[in-house]
Write a protein that holds these residues in place. Structure first.
Motif, PDB file in Angstrom:
ATOM      1  N   ILE C 826      14.278 -75.702   3.297  1.00  0.00           N
ATOM      2  CA  ILE C 826      13.453 -76.655   4.058  1.00  0.00           C
ATOM      3  C   ILE C 826      12.438 -75.954   4.949  1.00  0.00           C
ATOM      4  N   ASP C 831       9.816 -81.054   5.662  1.00  0.00           N
ATOM      5  CA  ASP C 831      10.916 -81.659   4.900  1.00  0.00           C
ATOM      6  C   ASP C 831      11.883 -82.411   5.807  1.00  0.00           C
ATOM      7  N   THR C 832      11.589 -82.357   7.110  1.00  0.00           N
ATOM      8  CA  THR C 832      12.389 -83.153   8.038  1.00  0.00           C
ATOM      9  C   THR C 832      11.402 -83.917   8.911  1.00  0.00           C
ATOM     10  N   THR C 836      15.685 -86.643  11.527  1.00  0.00           N
ATOM     11  CA  THR C 836      16.600 -85.965  10.608  1.00  0.00           C
ATOM     12  C   THR C 836      17.734 -85.267  11.369  1.00  0.00           C
ATOM     13  N   ASP C 840      22.124 -84.898   7.391  1.00  0.00           N
ATOM     14  CA  ASP C 840      21.169 -85.430   6.405  1.00  0.00           C
ATOM     15  C   ASP C 840      20.697 -84.318   5.474  1.00  0.00           C
ATOM     16  N   LEU C 841      20.799 -83.082   5.961  1.00  0.00           N
ATOM     17  CA  LEU C 841      20.377 -81.935   5.166  1.00  0.00           C
ATOM     18  C   LEU C 841      21.570 -81.315   4.452  1.00  0.00           C
ATOM     19  N   GLN C 872      18.558 -88.821   3.122  1.00  0.00           N
ATOM     20  CA  GLN C 872      19.198 -87.525   2.895  1.00  0.00           C
ATOM     21  C   GLN C 872      18.324 -86.652   2.010  1.00  0.00           C
ATOM     22  N   PHE C 873      18.466 -85.364   2.207  1.00  0.00           N
ATOM     23  CA  PHE C 873      17.587 -84.380   1.576  1.00  0.00           C
ATOM     24  C   PHE C 873      17.995 -84.155   0.119  1.00  0.00           C
ATOM     25  N   LEU C 922      13.253 -86.947   1.185  1.00  0.00           N
ATOM     26  CA  LEU C 922      14.301 -87.566   1.996  1.00  0.00           C
ATOM     27  C   LEU C 922      14.477 -88.981   1.454  1.00  0.00           C
TER      28      LEU C 922
END
Lengths: 417, 88, 962
Positions: C826, C831-832, C836, C840-841, C872-873, C922
């Motif tokens: 990430i 990406d967040t 986040t 979630d990652l 969620q990633f 996400l």
């Protein structure tokens, strides 16, 4: 006495020396008891009083204002109306406001000069273009008119921008909401006041709340500088001063008060048709119908209740403006002012019953309250009339902080308020 | 432009300082803290109009300190280094 | 000819230096020292502009900053500015001035017809009409006629304005008699003094009013005093307007220059400010009091004595106070036929010689068209006149005092607001304090400076005749006939104020906003008090009961350029630069800004196909070895006896168990649980760690570490040092990275046993220590080599040289972004987002297992943090042959006929190694939906993709050790 506003009545009054107009609103002495009290004579308070009477038939209402109506943030903002928000909850509330604005002049018989000349929010990097795409897609999914603009599109709506590829903040394109625009801020306050007063609401100015009347753990009215006034439903919409009233009512709010600065240039012939927002330079600018360039500033960095302009923030804002519009360096600053805004951690409003039963709050709009006035009024009126949330206001209850259900537009979309 | 006094560096322009929050907002540790207590720590503020006691940081020297000032007229009363202030 | 230049006199002009300029297409002659206004008057130009709303013809009213009428757009060989006050702008050869709001010019304006409809368009008429069918139909035309001056679209900046910061003991605003005296006294007390005046020369009213000081003519005293101040090293600023007083006695000045330079902004912090800002003359209320040729009496005297311009031949002087007597006599002495119309019957000053006096009479109206032709008095008398000069008494210039939070007090005998209770750090003198006679002015100056310290200087003495302050208030009368103008520029008449009162706009702020009274570019300097008094009269209140409006900066309009100064272009928000920037440039790097740093996006030069170059760099990086300048990576050292405890608290992951010499990846959270930054923590020894954080987060991570250290740990426990800019970090990555590094001979073993993945080693490059961290952001075997920033160049050169044999590729940030995305690594903020949480990652271990406290912990257990609908990633793959998804594409679901977002694409690239598009996203409940094909939408276009794990390349991680 002439009541209705129209070109014809204006013409007739012109022949009669404009002497037949009745007061825009009455200024009666406060009664001892009302069905409902609205504290705060800004746009949100006035709209609440109006919709209580209009939507719910509750006309035995007192609107109490410490100073003079429309004198707080309603008269100190950059008058932008838009609904380009990211989260569905935000879209619902700002879209409600936007749609009501679109019919407001007709509804109030008062020209609030809603001018939907569009708003472009600029992107200065590839990353910002990607974020803009994310935002515009979210808006489209939520049913809001939004488009991606190329550089050429931006040039078409705001040709005086700095399009040099070597600019410190080059313009790669941006997002566009065509229905966005401006409205005349004073007219919104006065139009609601006039509408509410005609429906029976008592608008009482120079009436400061000194304390709440609390009996049996419930709010039963207020003590004011003009005597005690009782009601079993009390709404407050006092923006930057919410914490002060909350303290009197015995609770705290997730609010910090800051000065938000804005300024206008001297009036010039039309040079900017749309609203331009550049997150990179912090510029928020439009040109009023009078010809003034209206420049929205950033928040001061120091919590304050002093309604004073300050130099450092102003300098940064103007530098950003001239970076975006180099030819505006010919202009001169005419007026600088500040409003006290109520900043909430997630920058979303708080609407709902307060910890003191019978007292309902509408606050936390921060820098974005003007555009939401019709919605804020509708939703607080609904709460006062029914004791229950409207579906649209439910997510904005104070309880979201304990649940962790924050609605942070900046976190989600990167768009500044 | 306000003048604030860093307890270590003396009077400086406001642009050198950053607001750190209200003084006395103690952090409750642990996972058994109630949701309301945690929200109160994270979000709820006195936001006083008038006399305020606040944490500030002078960004140039990096020191946090307690400042007492008036949020209406902007008069600054005192600045006290964090470890000599009755901060809590 | 009516107005004309006299053959002699004029203290401000230099007759040996004639000039000429252009006004509305005609050439106007003047002299050096003239303002545009004085030269226009000398040339008998009566109409100099048009009013804002009714396009009424307007002439020059004043001789200073209060001017509401004479605004011109200035262009030509001098600095271009719209809406320039002709009364303060020096006339210069080559200047081109154009009257504002007039088309084609002020004398013949095609919108003049609007005035004939004025009865139908009173104050605020626009709120009552234009609603049907729609405001949009009317607005464009209204916009077109609104506005005053024009902006020149082709204007070129003369360069940034200077900005100067100063400190002083005493700053005096106004260099009239009070200000000069105050400055002299303060200087005599040993204080450092700055004296500021907005006129080109010091002297204020003494420049055209009779006075004798210390036995000398006023002019001599002014020169002596100014010279004395300058000689003693004090600063005397002319053509400089003090426009704002801000918190803690910061006063802002705008200084004008006569040589085409932009104005200069001064920010002065003064212990004491003495305001000697004087007073401004008001008009008298009578019908048509706005006709060209009707002028302030004091201005007429200023034009006569400073510029040798006699404003008319047959002049009516009208007054309600003593100050106009000197004017009447002077005009008569200069050769005009003067009639003085005096409102008062009794207690008059001595009869003016050579002037016809009509006492106890009032002007009720003026007549004329493009110029005043005569007046009618209350007894019906009609007087012919080619000029009417009026004094409706004086309004003290309280603006700066009010800006400094001063409160005003109404003085009934002076019929004026005067400064009330004193404000700390501010004192007032002269006409502002209510003084009229020169001896009173001087004693007010002595009083204003008395607290500053004992002065060795004697206060000046007035030795000549003294002015007197007799006045009988003359406010507009409700219901008066005709149109009595109050605010000239914005066309606000007495009837408009009456209308506002009728409609309940009776508070002063409502009056102002409803009628626009006082909101023009002159900010109501001549009109505010008149409007207030009329409102008081209509509503049966006193003037102080109506109140005053808030006075806000700036006192007069200030160029935007003064505020921005040099804060533009590169200085606006300076980018940070790499130590090796020049080396990269020589290597044909194409730079872009990332998180405030200017970094190579890719190499190959600006002419190269960027996409192809980036793909090529990313592909080759996996083949042999890639070189990357990672110097921007944060390097914050944390040391001390409690350093381990500290990093445990700071990080979401347990860090205290890390062994010296080893690295661990982890998250830092905010107190609301959101992932704030990620990165590698290195443990150098028991009590020493290095926090490496994202490029754009170095400053904020450092600030957070300091905050927690000072809040919870204290000085003796932990020490923090930000070493980011001291070290350059050069990354070597790829299957052949070890080989390349070994060839550099850095004096340490690179064997996997000695330097395994997630370990560090210390070596030397020549004389310099290097730290080698074996960590990877590409998924390949990688080494980050850190060295003193100023010694990085030879190391980089050696790497490049050595790499040639290995077919090494130098990669920019864009290729690195592809490599890390292939691995599902990430980038925080991309990406967040601001919601986040770590789980979630996919990093849930610490949340469920950790027992000790860390930042953000409690927030990971709120109702929202544990709900199952979180974003969620994940990774996304598209069907074969389809193009990459656009970053910002949303996953959508339909419920009840309405679309709903289910998350969005955060990163998307074509992977050259995999030969297909890859994407990170996400997605709502994404972690449990691997394999599911979902709908996505971008700008209305529907796409499909299948949810996968984030890692698309080498999921088992073998290449880390390959």
């Amino acid at each position: 006495m002439t009541r209705r506003y129209s070109a014809l009545s204006l013409f007739k009054e012109g022949l009669a020396g404009q002497k037949g107009w009745e007061p825009a609103w009455r200024s009666p002495e406060p009664k001892k008891t009302y069905d409902a009290i609205v504290i705060g004579g800004g746009g949100h308070g006035l709209a609440t009083a109006y919709y209580l009477a209009k939507n719910h038939g509750i006309t035995n209402v007192a609107l109490l204002e410490k100073g003079w109506i429309g004198g707080g943030n309603t008269g100190r903002n950059t008058t932008v109306v838009r609904s380009n928000y990211y989260y569905p909850e935000s879209v619902a509330i700002y879209d409600l406001a936007h749609r009501l604005y679109e019919g407001l002049s007709a509804d109030l018989n008062y020209n609030v000069m809603l001018s939907q000349r569009g708003m472009v929010f600029l992107a200065h990097s590839i990353n910002e273009m990607e974020i803009t795409a994310r935002t515009v897609n979210a808006m489209q999914i939520n049913g809001i008119d939004a488009e991606i603009f190329s550089v050429d599109d931006v040039r078409r709506v705001a040709p005086m921008l700095n399009f040099s590829p070597n600019a410190r903040f080059p313009i790669l394109g941006g997002g566009w909401q065509g229905r966005a625009g401006t409205a005349r801020h004073d007219a919104v306050a006065w139009g609601y006041a006039r509408g509410a007063s005609r429906l029976g609401v008592d608008i009482i100015q120079n009436c400061e709340i000194t304390d709440f009347i609390i009996e049996g753990g419930r709010c039963r009215g207020v003590h004011t500088t003009r005597g005690s006034i009782r009601a079993d439903r009390i709404g407050m919409a006092v923006a930057g001063h919410s914490s002060v009233l909350a303290a009197k009512a015995g609770f705290r709010l997730p609010v910090n008060s800051y000065a938000l600065q804005a300024c206008v240039s001297e009036p010039v012939k039309p040079i900017l048709d749309t609203v331009v927002l550049s997150p990179g330079t912090g510029v928020y600018v439009s040109q009023s119908d009078k010809g003034e360039i209206v420049i929205g500033g950033a928040l001061d960095r120091i919590p304050s209740y002093g309604q004073r302009g300050n130099l450092p923030v102003l300098e940064g804002v103007i530098a950003g403006l001239l970076e975006m519009f180099p030819t505006f360096a010919q202009l001169k600053l005419m007026r600088q002012w500040a409003g006290i805004v109520d900043v909430v951690p997630d920058s979303s409003p708080i609407i709902g019953e307060s910890p003191l039963p019978n007292l309902f709050i509408n606050c936390g709009w921060g820098t974005g309250g003007f555009k939401a006035i019709p919605a804020g009024g509708t939703l607080l009126a609904h709460l006062l009339a029914t004791g229950k949330h409207h579906d649209i206001s439910r997510p904005f209850d104070l309880d979201r902080f304990a649940f962790g259900r924050l609605l942070d537009e900046a976190a989600g979309s990167g768009i500044a308020h | 432009m306000q003048l604030f006094t860093c307890p270590f560096c003396g009077p400086r322009d406001e642009t050198e300082f950053h607001f750190g929050g209200e003084s006395g907002n103690l952090r409750p540790d642990g996972t058994d803290v109630t949701a309301d207590r945690w929200a109160s720590y994270l979000y709820m503020r006195d936001n006083p109009k008038g006399a305020a006691r606040e944490i500030w940081v002078h960004m140039n020297c990096g020191e946090f300190f307690v400042m007492e000032r008036d949020t209406v007229n902007h008069k600054v009363e005192t600045s006290i280094a964090l470890d000599s202030a009755e901060h809590a | 000819m009516t107005a004309s230049r006299l053959s002699s006199g004029g203290s401000a002009i230099d007759r040996s230096r004639p000039i000429s300029f252009n006004f509305d297409g005609r050439t106007v002659q003047g002299f050096e020292g003239d303002t545009i206004a004085s030269a226009l008057l000398a040339a008998d130009v009566a109409v100099v502009g048009r009013s804002f709303k009714y396009h009424r013809p307007r002439g020059i009213w004043g001789a200073g900053v209060e001017e509401p009428n004479a605004l011109v757009d200035v262009a030509g060989s001098v600095r271009a500015t719209p809406n320039t006050r002709a009364t303060t702008e020096p006339a210069r050869s080559g200047l081109v001035a154009k009257s504002v709001n007039a088309s084609p010019n002020a004398a013949a304006d095609r919108n003049a017809f609007i005035d004939r409809f004025s009865r139908f368009i009173p104050a605020a008429f626009y709120y009552k009409t234009f609603m049907w069918p729609d405001w949009h139909l009317f607005e464009p035309r209204i916009r077109a006629v609104a506005g005053l001056g024009k902006v020149d679209p082709d204007w070129k900046s003369p360069g940034p304005a200077d900005q100067i910061n100063r400190h002083c003991d005493v700053l005096v605003v106004g260099a009239g008699p009070a200000g000069l005296a105050a400055a002299k006294l303060a200087a005599g007390a040993g204080k450092s003094v700055i004296l500021v005046d907005d006129q080109p020369l010091p002297g204020g009213s003494l420049l055209h009013r009779d006075a004798e000081i210390d036995g000398k003519p006023a002019a001599a005293w002014i020169d002596e005093t100014a010279a004395e101040l300058k000689g003693a090293g004090h600063l005397v600023l002319s053509s400089t307007t003090a426009f704002g007083i801000y918190d803690h006695n910061l006063i802002a000045l705008n200084q004008r220059h006569n040589d085409g330079r932009p104005d200069t902004l001064w920010r002065v912090r003064s212990r004491q400010i003495v305001l000697a800002t004087g007073a401004i003359e008001r008009p008298l209320p009578f019908a048509n009091n706005d006709l060209p040729g009707i002028m302030s009496a004091d201005a007429a005297l200023a034009y006569l004595r400073r510029y040798a311009v006699l404003v008319g031949r047959r002049i009516v002087v009208a007054t309600n106070n003593d100050s106009a007597y000197e004017v009447a006599v002077a005009l008569a002495t200069a050769g005009a036929d003067v009639t003085l119309v005096e409102i008062r019957k009794n207690a008059l000053p001595a009869a003016p010689s050579g002037v016809k006096l009509l006492a106890g009479r009032t002007l009720v109206s003026a007549r004329g068209g493009m110029r005043v032709e005569g007046v009618t008095l209350d007894d019906g008398t009609s007087l012919a006149a080619d000029s009417v000069v009026v004094s409706g008494d004086w309004t003290p210039t309280v603006h700066l005092f009010c800006q400094a939070r001063g409160k005003l007090a109404w003085d009934e005998t002076r019929a004026a607001f005067l400064p009330g209770d004193p404000v700390e750090g501010i004192s007032v003198a002269g006409a502002l304090s209510g003084a009229v006679a020169l001896s009173d002015v001087f004693s007010s100056a002595a009083k204003a400076t008395s607290a500053i310290g004992e002065t060795k200087t004697k206060a000046p003495r007035s030795t000549g005749a003294e002015a007197t302050g007799g006045v009988l208030a003359a406010w507009p009368i409700p219901g008066a006939k005709g149109r009595v103008w109050i605010d000239y520029q914005n066309d606000v008449t007495a009837k408009d104020v009456e209308l506002a009162a009728r409609e309940n706009f009776v508070s002063v702020e409502h009056l102002k906003r409803y009628t626009t009274l006082g909101m023009a570019t002159d900010q109501g300097k001549t009109s505010n008090l008149v409007g207030l008094a009329l409102m008081a009269n209509i509503t049966g209140r006193t003037v102080p009961e109506v109140g005053t409006t808030t006075y806000r900066p700036p006192f007069t309009p200030v160029p935007l350029a003064s505020f921005s100064g040099a804060l533009g272009g590169e200085l606006m928000s300076p980018v940070r630069r790499l130590p090796l920037e020049n080396v990269h440039r020589a290597n044909r790097a194409v730079f872009q800004e990332y998180g405030g740093w200017l970094r190579p996006a890719h190499y190959g030069g600006a002419g190269a196909d960027a996409d192809r170059t980036i793909q090529d760099e990313a592909r080759r990086a996996r083949q042999s070895v890639a070189l990357f300048d990672g110097s921007t990576l944060g390097k914050i050292e944390v040391m001390g006896p409690k350093a381990a405890e500290f990093v445990d608290f700071i990080y979401y992951n347990t860090m205290s168990t890390l062994k010296p010499g080893r690295c661990r990846y982890g998250f830092m959270l905010s107190e609301n649980g959101v992932v704030f930054d990620d990165g590698i923590l290195v443990r150098l020894d028991e009590n020493r760690f290095v926090v490496s954080c994202s490029t754009s987060h170095v400053a904020s991570v450092h600030a957070r570490l300091e905050e927690w250290r000072q809040d919870r740990f204290g000085r003796g426990a932990v020490y923090i040092h930000n070493a980011t800019s001291e070290m350059a970090t050069l990354t070597v990555s790829g299957p052949n990275s070890k080989k390349l590094l070994e060839a550099l001979d850095l004096g340490l073993s690179l064997d996997d046993a000695d330097l395994p993945h997630m370990a560090i080693g210390e070596g030397r490059f020549g004389e310099d220590a290097v730290r080698i961290a074996r960590v990877s952001f590409t998924g390949d075997r990688s080494y980050e080599v850190s060295i003193r920033a100023d010694r990085a160049e030879p190391l980089w050169a050696r790497m490049q040289e050595t790499g040639k044999a290995l077919d090494a590729v130098t990669i920019g940030l864009e290729a690195l972004m592809i490599l890390r995305a292939e691995k599902g690594y990430i980038v925080i903020g991309k990406d967040t987002d601001g919601t986040t949480l770590p789980h979630d990652l996919g990093v849930d271990g610490p949340r469920t297992k950790r027992k000790n406290e860390y930042v953000g912990r409690r927030s990971l257990f709120t109702d929202v943090a544990v709900q199952d609908s979180r974003l969620q990633f994940v990774g996304l793959t598209v069907a074969e042959g389809e193009p990459p998804l656009a970053t910002g594409t949303h996953a959508i679901a339909k419920s009840g006929g309405k679309l709903r977002s289910q998350g969005f694409v955060t990163s998307s690239y074509h992977s050259p190694t995999l030969g297909r598009p890859i994407a990170l996203a996400l997605i709502e409940r994404g972690a449990s939906r691997h394999g599911e094909t979902i709908d996505l939408q971008h700008l209305g276009m529907l796409r499909h993709a299948t949810i996968t794990g984030p890692c698309a390349f080498d999921p088992s991680g073998e290449r880390l050790n390959a």
